[in-house]
Scaffold this motif. Sequence first.
Motif, short mmCIF file in Angstrom:
data_model
loop_
_atom_site.label_atom_id
_atom_site.label_comp_id
_atom_site.label_asym_id
_atom_site.label_seq_id
_atom_site.Cartn_x
_atom_site.Cartn_y
_atom_site.Cartn_z
N LEU A 36 20.74 -72.01 -32.66
CA LEU A 36 19.35 -71.74 -33.00
C LEU A 36 18.95 -70.29 -32.72
O LEU A 36 18.17 -69.70 -33.48
CB LEU A 36 18.44 -72.69 -32.21
N CYS A 37 19.49 -69.72 -31.65
CA CYS A 37 19.02 -68.41 -31.18
C CYS A 37 19.94 -67.23 -31.49
O CYS A 37 19.59 -66.09 -31.20
CB CYS A 37 18.81 -68.46 -29.67
N THR A 38 21.13 -67.49 -32.04
CA THR A 38 22.07 -66.41 -32.32
C THR A 38 22.71 -66.60 -33.69
O THR A 38 22.55 -67.65 -34.31
CB THR A 38 23.20 -66.36 -31.27
N ILE A 39 23.45 -65.58 -34.13
CA ILE A 39 24.22 -65.69 -35.36
C ILE A 39 25.70 -65.51 -35.03
O ILE A 39 26.04 -64.90 -34.00
CB ILE A 39 23.76 -64.66 -36.43
N PRO A 40 26.60 -66.04 -35.88
CA PRO A 40 28.04 -65.90 -35.60
C PRO A 40 28.42 -64.44 -35.37
O PRO A 40 27.92 -63.54 -36.04
CB PRO A 40 28.70 -66.46 -36.86
N GLY A 41 29.28 -64.23 -34.39
CA GLY A 41 29.73 -62.90 -34.06
C GLY A 41 28.96 -62.26 -32.91
O GLY A 41 29.44 -61.31 -32.30
N GLN A 42 27.78 -62.76 -32.61
CA GLN A 42 27.05 -62.22 -31.48
C GLN A 42 27.68 -62.69 -30.17
O GLN A 42 28.51 -63.58 -30.15
CB GLN A 42 25.57 -62.63 -31.54
N ARG A 70 32.74 -72.49 -29.41
CA ARG A 70 32.71 -73.50 -30.47
C ARG A 70 31.77 -73.12 -31.61
O ARG A 70 31.94 -73.57 -32.74
CB ARG A 70 32.29 -74.86 -29.90
N CYS A 71 30.76 -72.31 -31.29
CA CYS A 71 29.77 -71.88 -32.30
C CYS A 71 30.15 -70.58 -33.00
O CYS A 71 29.37 -70.06 -33.80
CB CYS A 71 28.40 -71.71 -31.64
N GLY A 72 31.30 -70.03 -32.68
CA GLY A 72 31.71 -68.78 -33.31
C GLY A 72 31.05 -67.56 -32.70
O GLY A 72 30.91 -66.53 -33.35
N ARG A 73 30.66 -67.66 -31.44
CA ARG A 73 30.07 -66.54 -30.73
C ARG A 73 31.03 -66.08 -29.63
O ARG A 73 31.79 -66.87 -29.09
CB ARG A 73 28.74 -66.93 -30.06
N GLY A 74 30.97 -64.82 -29.32
CA GLY A 74 31.70 -64.33 -28.17
C GLY A 74 30.93 -64.70 -26.91
O GLY A 74 29.81 -65.21 -26.99
N TYR A 75 31.51 -64.45 -25.77
CA TYR A 75 30.82 -64.78 -24.52
C TYR A 75 31.27 -63.84 -23.42
O TYR A 75 32.38 -63.33 -23.42
CB TYR A 75 31.06 -66.23 -24.10
N ILE A 76 30.37 -63.60 -22.50
CA ILE A 76 30.67 -62.93 -21.24
C ILE A 76 30.11 -63.87 -20.18
O ILE A 76 28.93 -64.22 -20.21
CB ILE A 76 29.99 -61.56 -21.14
N ALA A 77 30.97 -64.30 -19.28
CA ALA A 77 30.57 -65.27 -18.26
C ALA A 77 30.94 -64.72 -16.89
O ALA A 77 32.04 -64.22 -16.70
CB ALA A 77 31.25 -66.61 -18.51
#
Length: 77
Positions: free
Chosen positions: A15-21, A39-46
Amino acid sequence: EAQKPVALLQALIELCTIPGQVVLDPFMGSGSTAVAAARCGRGYIAIEQDSGLCDLARERLALIPQGQPGDSGSIRD
């Protein structure tokens, strides 16, 4: 500690992002947000200070099929 279902996190991320963000989770815990982001096609920093939880999150992320969009991410302990 706040437990959240991955399905809920996926819905919010979509809902809040687009793929690749990239999604930032500064208090990772067991990695549910990173799993949902991948799973949503977003990168992540954790970020998590407990190395045991970082290991758990890495194990969970390893179960996501390789080559899926958003499978790039970073876990910092």
